[in-house]
Design a protein around this motif. Structure first.
Motif, PDB file in Angstrom:
ATOM      1  N   LYS A 100       2.565   1.705  -3.290  1.00  0.00           N
ATOM      2  CA  LYS A 100       1.466   2.181  -4.419  1.00  0.00           C
ATOM      3  C   LYS A 100       1.382   3.620  -4.122  1.00  0.00           C
ATOM      4  O   LYS A 100       1.202   4.329  -5.373  1.00  0.00           O
ATOM      5  CB  LYS A 100       0.155   1.403  -4.147  1.00  0.00           C
ATOM      6  CG  LYS A 100      -0.884   1.574  -5.510  1.00  0.00           C
ATOM      7  CD  LYS A 100      -2.438   1.863  -4.717  1.00  0.00           C
ATOM      8  CE  LYS A 100      -3.174   2.457  -5.901  1.00  0.00           C
ATOM      9  NZ  LYS A 100      -4.582   2.411  -5.606  1.00  0.00           N
ATOM     10  N   MET A 128      -2.336  -5.694  -9.560  1.00  0.00           N
ATOM     11  CA  MET A 128      -3.660  -5.448  -9.031  1.00  0.00           C
ATOM     12  C   MET A 128      -4.856  -5.326 -10.023  1.00  0.00           C
ATOM     13  O   MET A 128      -6.057  -5.252  -9.668  1.00  0.00           O
ATOM     14  CB  MET A 128      -3.753  -4.161  -8.055  1.00  0.00           C
ATOM     15  CG  MET A 128      -2.846  -4.290  -6.602  1.00  0.00           C
ATOM     16  SD  MET A 128      -2.845  -2.736  -5.993  1.00  0.00           S
ATOM     17  CE  MET A 128      -1.712  -3.266  -4.658  1.00  0.00           C
ATOM     18  N   SER A 160      -3.005   6.538 -10.568  1.00  0.00           N
ATOM     19  CA  SER A 160      -3.279   5.440  -9.584  1.00  0.00           C
ATOM     20  C   SER A 160      -3.554   4.194 -10.357  1.00  0.00           C
ATOM     21  O   SER A 160      -3.207   2.985  -9.896  1.00  0.00           O
ATOM     22  CB  SER A 160      -4.714   5.873  -8.943  1.00  0.00           C
ATOM     23  OG  SER A 160      -5.154   5.060  -7.953  1.00  0.00           O
ATOM     24  N   ARG A 161      -4.274   4.170 -11.624  1.00  0.00           N
ATOM     25  CA  ARG A 161      -4.575   2.886 -12.299  1.00  0.00           C
ATOM     26  C   ARG A 161      -3.170   2.191 -12.629  1.00  0.00           C
ATOM     27  O   ARG A 161      -3.208   1.185 -12.784  1.00  0.00           O
ATOM     28  CB  ARG A 161      -5.631   3.065 -13.456  1.00  0.00           C
ATOM     29  CG  ARG A 161      -6.785   3.839 -12.814  1.00  0.00           C
ATOM     30  CD  ARG A 161      -7.794   3.997 -14.210  1.00  0.00           C
ATOM     31  NE  ARG A 161      -8.934   4.974 -13.798  1.00  0.00           N
ATOM     32  CZ  ARG A 161      -9.906   5.098 -14.801  1.00  0.00           C
ATOM     33  NH1 ARG A 161      -9.666   4.557 -16.096  1.00  0.00           N
ATOM     34  NH2 ARG A 161     -10.897   5.829 -14.528  1.00  0.00           N
ATOM     35  N   LYS A 204       0.735  -1.312   0.132  1.00  0.00           N
ATOM     36  CA  LYS A 204      -0.054  -0.005  -0.116  1.00  0.00           C
ATOM     37  C   LYS A 204       0.867   1.243   0.063  1.00  0.00           C
ATOM     38  O   LYS A 204       0.319   1.935  -0.720  1.00  0.00           O
ATOM     39  CB  LYS A 204      -0.885   0.094   1.375  1.00  0.00           C
ATOM     40  CG  LYS A 204      -1.776   1.360   1.028  1.00  0.00           C
ATOM     41  CD  LYS A 204      -2.664   1.370   2.589  1.00  0.00           C
ATOM     42  CE  LYS A 204      -3.561   2.484   2.368  1.00  0.00           C
ATOM     43  NZ  LYS A 204      -2.820   3.829   2.232  1.00  0.00           N
ATOM     44  N   ASP A 254      -1.474   0.313  -9.802  1.00  0.00           N
ATOM     45  CA  ASP A 254      -2.101  -0.693  -9.554  1.00  0.00           C
ATOM     46  C   ASP A 254      -1.699  -1.694 -10.522  1.00  0.00           C
ATOM     47  O   ASP A 254      -1.382  -3.064 -10.291  1.00  0.00           O
ATOM     48  CB  ASP A 254      -3.609  -0.830  -9.933  1.00  0.00           C
ATOM     49  CG  ASP A 254      -4.253  -0.089  -8.505  1.00  0.00           C
ATOM     50  OD1 ASP A 254      -3.986  -0.097  -7.458  1.00  0.00           O
ATOM     51  OD2 ASP A 254      -5.438   0.372  -8.530  1.00  0.00           O
ATOM     52  N   ARG A 255      -1.428  -1.677 -11.980  1.00  0.00           N
ATOM     53  CA  ARG A 255      -1.201  -2.635 -12.728  1.00  0.00           C
ATOM     54  C   ARG A 255       0.186  -2.912 -12.754  1.00  0.00           C
ATOM     55  O   ARG A 255       0.599  -3.934 -12.774  1.00  0.00           O
ATOM     56  CB  ARG A 255      -1.272  -2.164 -14.045  1.00  0.00           C
ATOM     57  CG  ARG A 255      -2.947  -1.758 -14.759  1.00  0.00           C
ATOM     58  CD  ARG A 255      -3.046  -1.339 -16.003  1.00  0.00           C
ATOM     59  NE  ARG A 255      -2.879  -2.331 -16.888  1.00  0.00           N
ATOM     60  CZ  ARG A 255      -3.321  -2.437 -18.222  1.00  0.00           C
ATOM     61  NH1 ARG A 255      -3.711  -1.442 -18.541  1.00  0.00           N
ATOM     62  NH2 ARG A 255      -2.840  -3.408 -18.771  1.00  0.00           N
ATOM     63  N   PRO A 289      -7.580  -8.109 -12.071  1.00  0.00           N
ATOM     64  CA  PRO A 289      -6.809  -8.219 -10.720  1.00  0.00           C
ATOM     65  C   PRO A 289      -6.402  -9.884 -10.812  1.00  0.00           C
ATOM     66  O   PRO A 289      -7.221 -10.738 -10.613  1.00  0.00           O
ATOM     67  CB  PRO A 289      -7.626  -7.904  -9.627  1.00  0.00           C
ATOM     68  CG  PRO A 289      -8.521  -7.167 -10.196  1.00  0.00           C
ATOM     69  CD  PRO A 289      -8.869  -7.534 -11.582  1.00  0.00           C
ATOM     70  N   ASP A 296      -6.984  -3.371 -13.322  1.00  0.00           N
ATOM     71  CA  ASP A 296      -7.206  -2.170 -13.569  1.00  0.00           C
ATOM     72  C   ASP A 296      -8.604  -2.144 -13.967  1.00  0.00           C
ATOM     73  O   ASP A 296      -9.097  -2.185 -15.026  1.00  0.00           O
ATOM     74  CB  ASP A 296      -6.316  -1.315 -14.597  1.00  0.00           C
ATOM     75  CG  ASP A 296      -6.892   0.067 -14.829  1.00  0.00           C
ATOM     76  OD1 ASP A 296      -7.832   0.649 -14.136  1.00  0.00           O
ATOM     77  OD2 ASP A 296      -6.326   0.911 -15.691  1.00  0.00           O
TER      78      ASP A 296
END
Length: 445
Positions: A79, A296, A287-288, A76, A291-292, A353, A298
């Protein structure tokens, strides 16, 4: 996209697996691997070092919640810092002005002309604009023709003066033409140039000064990594551009440019190119992307792409067919076409994900549906409408006609039967509520 970096970061976080809390010792070992992963991704050394130092400071002393493991907490924090490093929030494009003037700059071979077309198509289809493409590359053979071909593809007019060798006057004349003919966006495609070529850099600086663009965008090939970042700095020193376009991101397994460039030039990444098609353009969401990178997925982008292909009228017709057990292979073909319009299969899988990790060694081709389509096209209209009549003789003919094996035909029929049953179940109260919710989501961002 960024597969190598994602794999190495995943291995780094595994070091914390089984630990009850974050300590200076175990976090230092993990972040050493994170820094190594960033350097392997061609991220600038100072940026990688500062990044891991910041993460360490935020991680040490943090109380791990009972619902989290130390590894999850560190993911986290990483990220959040990745998002900040790549720009925080998505940066919009300035569309003020009548017309809005956008100047495209960049190196030779960065994909500038193609992306000019993608941007024009995006503004036309998503923003309801009337763009004009302007051919100001007076050096590269066939550059003007290439832009005309791109314009024809997307139905956008191209302004050019093949005999004029002065990009300043061409761009000024184009803006006057746009004003006189109702165009509200002018996209000026300039020649690719090296940052060390003083004469060429002076030329684009003169164009910039003459037309005073509302947006100056720097287009760069993401796969050039740290070189892309260095070039961006050199261009920014001369043009003070407003934003960065990263092309060929779908082929970039490292990600160094995407992670580093904002930190070096302090200008946002505004758009990314994710394929060869004219609609393969996405707004850059830090942010997206984080995640990728961290595996995680998108989901938000996946839903948005699905919504773009969602047709309420067609959905209602489909629901009626399913309710009456009339869903056939022609309807199945329509669904396949809608999926294909959403983008490359590899890119779509990467948005789910966990799917990237599970399928990292599986090569997903964009023509993954070709065998299915061939089998369906080898059926007669009646067979497509009533699959139940397909006996062995018909299946053999279909396999021969489609260049496939009888086993593949049987497999498709089995999958189709299972899907039909599932779709029938979706007609129940729970399924209808979900479909209604999806309908309500259309247009939401």
């Amino acid at each position: 996209m960024f597969n190598n970096l994602s794999d190495k970061l995943d291995k780094a976080f595994h070091i914390l697996k089984g630990h009850g809390k974050i300590t200076e010792v175990n976090v230092a070992e993990t972040l050493k691997e994170v820094r190594r992963a960033l350097l392997d991704a061609d991220v600038n050394f100072k940026i990688a070092k500062d990044f891991t130092t910041t993460v360490k400071e935020k991680a040490i002393g943090q109380n791990v919640l009972t619902t989290l493991e130390p590894g999850q907490l560190l993911v986290k924090i990483v990220k959040d810092e990745l998002v900040e490093l790549m720009g925080g929030d998505a940066a919009g494009i300035n569309l003020s002005g009548t017309p809005t003037v956008i100047l495209m700059s960049g190196l030779q071979g960065s994909g500038k002309t193609t992306f000019s077309g993608k941007l024009a198509n995006y503004l036309k289809t998503k923003k309801n604009k009337k763009p004009l493409l302007v051919a100001c590359d007076i050096y590269r053979p066939a550059a003007i023709n290439q832009l005309h071909v791109v314009g024809d593809q997307i139905g956008v007019e191209v302004y050019s003066e093949p005999e004029n060798k002065n990009p300043v006057s061409i761009s000024q004349n184009a803006i006057a033409y746009a004003k006189a003919n109702g165009f509200n966006v002018v996209i000026v495609d300039t020649a690719g140039r090296l940052a060390v070529d003083e004469e060429m850099m002076n030329e684009i600086a003169n164009v910039h000064k003459a037309i005073q663009p509302h947006e100056t965008l720097f287009v760069v090939d993401s796969m050039t990594g740290q070189d892309a970042v260095n070039t961006a700095k050199a261009f920014n020193d001369r043009l003070n551009f407003d934003g960065v376009i990263l092309t060929k991101l779908d082929g970039d397994t490292r990600g160094g440019a995407a992670i580093s460039i904002k930190s070096v030039v302090n200008k946002p990444i505004k758009f990314i190119g994710t394929g060869e098609k004219m609609d393969a353009i996405d707004v850059f969401y830090p942010s997206r992307m984080a995640d990728r990178i961290l595996g995680m997925g998108d989901v938000v982008s996946l839903v948005e792409r699905a919504q773009e292909q969602y047709d309420e009228e067609e959905a209602r017709k489909l629901q009626k067919k399913i309710a009456k057990n009339e869903f056939g292979f022609d309807d199945f073909l329509v669904q396949i076409q809608q999926i294909k319009k959403m983008g490359s299969m590899k890119d779509l899988v990467g948005m789910i994900p966990g799917a990237g990790k599970v399928m990292k060694d599986v090569e997903i081709e964009d023509d993954a549906f070709k065998h299915i389509e061939a089998i369906i096209h080898s059926m007669t209209p009646v067979e497509r409408t009533k699959p139940a009549i397909l006996d062995m003789k018909r299946k053999t003919r279909i396999a021969k006609g489609s260049g496939t094996k009888i086993e593949q035909v049987n497999q498709l029929l089995k999958q189709f039967d299972q899907m039909s049953k599932m779709m029938k179940m979706m007609q129940g109260p729970g399924g209808k509520n979900m479909m209604r919710m999806m309908g309500n989501m259309k247009g939401m961002k």
